[in-house]
Design an enzyme around this catalytic site. Structure first.
Site, PDB file in Angstrom:
ATOM      1  N   ASP A  66       0.857  -1.186   0.000  1.00 12.61           N
ATOM      2  CA  ASP A  66       0.000   0.000   0.000  1.00 12.61           C
ATOM      3  C   ASP A  66       0.894   1.236   0.000  1.00 12.61           C
ATOM      4  O   ASP A  66       1.668   1.452   0.937  1.00 12.61           O
ATOM      5  CB  ASP A  66      -0.892  -0.020   1.251  1.00 12.61           C
ATOM      6  N   ASP A 111      -2.865   2.417  -6.086  1.00 11.47           N
ATOM      7  CA  ASP A 111      -1.801   2.487  -5.082  1.00 11.47           C
ATOM      8  C   ASP A 111      -1.717   1.287  -4.158  1.00 11.47           C
ATOM      9  O   ASP A 111      -0.966   1.324  -3.187  1.00 11.47           O
ATOM     10  CB  ASP A 111      -1.968   3.764  -4.246  1.00 11.47           C
ATOM     11  N   GLU A 112      -2.445   0.222  -4.444  1.00 13.74           N
ATOM     12  CA  GLU A 112      -2.321  -0.951  -3.577  1.00 13.74           C
ATOM     13  C   GLU A 112      -2.645  -2.219  -4.337  1.00 13.74           C
ATOM     14  O   GLU A 112      -3.393  -2.212  -5.312  1.00 13.74           O
ATOM     15  CB  GLU A 112      -3.205  -0.836  -2.331  1.00 13.74           C
TER      16      GLU A 112
END
Length: 364
Positions: A14, A108-109
């Site tokens: 993350d 983003d993860e």
């Protein structure tokens, strides 16, 4: 993939305050300062907040006016989605050097199954450290990672030492970790479900574990089985790079209820952007737009509209969603949550098995 007798090794990576961190990386004048990506001083909703802003209580999905009240020095920055997508591709390329089993959750993860990784590294913790170091060296950004034996615990672990941290939950630690966890911290249990659980006397993983499967099914339907096993640290979901999506959606619960059409339009704008960004990145289109609204008393309604041809632009999606929202006003009670979903996806343009999906961002 791990065999039936082999422990799976899962990493959840993350990025730390991804949008805000990219802006601070690219503009030295923003470093160390409280910034909000999206919104403005007068209107709109914060899409992401830097850690400096979070210290004042500024959070993603917060109305800009509220954010400014919390932090007088807050700097609003216009989002640059093309840049965020480019950085996300860099990060995804790093992941792919270690495993083909990548399940993106957003820009983003992502989850990674590194049980049998391409580098033949025995320790998943070592793999996570290498990936974090590579991300820092190649993008100038920091990432936090959680390592565990299933997706649920890997996700929980990645939140433990943010920002720029690593946390490992071993099979021996797992059950006790879950038992001590407040149910409101469980990934996948939102405010409404937490309130229902607490109303039933379920406040922690220990309380959840004490309830029978029949009890949980009675009160939570099909999700009862999932909660039953989560309370025991068990999550059999596999990391799925080729999962086929039936819909694409995004929703936000507001810190202050909405009462006007203007507030609703401002709140819907980033949700529409999230959904459309996913559709663009994954090269899919849908024909049905759905608006979800939850009121202050937790009453929930949905409104949908289906068109003959796939939605081909963000402007068209926005027009459909706003048209669905307008009849909700005036309201007699505030709106605490809004959601946007596009479905009836075009199967022919759905990503091929193995093609990586880039989902809309989530604040971190």
């Amino acid at each position: 993939m791990a065999g039936p007798d082999r422990q799976r090794k899962v990493i959840h990576v993350d990025m730390d305050a991804f949008y805000a961190s990219v802006e601070q990386r690219d503009d030295p004048d923003l470093r160390g300062k409280p910034i909000a990506v999206g919104g403005s001083r007068e209107r709109g909703v914060v899409a992401a907040a830097s850690y400096e802003a979070r210290r004042f209580g500024v959070r993603s999905a917060m109305p800009s006016v509220t954010a400014k009240r919390k932090c007088a020095e807050l700097i609003f920055v216009k989002p640059r989605f093309d840049v965020y997508r480019a950085v996300s591709r860099q990060i995804r390329a790093i992941f792919a050097e270690y495993t083909p089993l990548i399940e993106p959750l957003s820009l983003d993860e992502a989850y990674l199954d590194v049980t049998e990784n391409l580098k033949a590294v025995a320790s998943a913790t070592d793999v996570a450290e290498q990936i974090r170091a590579r991300i820092r060296a190649e993008t100038g950004l920091t990432a936090s990672a959680g390592v565990s034996y299933n997706k649920f615990l890997a996700k929980m672990a990645s939140d433990e030492n943010k920002p720029d941290g690593l946390f490992v939950i071993t099979p021996r630690m797992g059950p006790a970790y879950v038992e001590a966890l407040p149910v409101g911290k469980f990934h996948g249990i939102g405010p409404a479900t937490r309130a229902r659980m607490e109303g039933l006397g379920i406040f922690t993983g220990t309380d959840l574990k004490a309830r029978t499967l029949d009890f949980l099914r009675e009160h939570f339907g099909k999700a009862g089985l999932y909660y039953y096993w989560l309370a025991r640290g068990v999550d059999e979901r596999r990391v799925s790079p080729d999962r086929v999506r039936k819909s694409v959606g995004a929703e936000t619960t507001f810190s202050a209820d909405l009462f006007t059409p203007e507030e609703a339009r401002a709140a819907l704008d980033p949700l529409i952007t999230k959904v459309w960004t996913y559709c663009e990145d994954a090269s899919i289109r849908g024909r049905t737009a759905t608006l979800k609204a939850k009121y202050a008393d937790f009453q929930q309604i949905t409104r949908s509209r289906t068109v003959d041809e796939p939605v081909e632009s963000r402007a068209m999606l926005e027009e459909m969603v706003i048209a669905l929202a307008e009849p909700l006003f005036p309201v007699s009670k505030g709106i605490r949550l809004l959601g946007v979903t596009i479905s009836s996806l075009d199967v022919e343009s759905t990503p091929r098995p193995g093609q990586q999906l880039r989902l809309p961002f989530q604040g971190s």
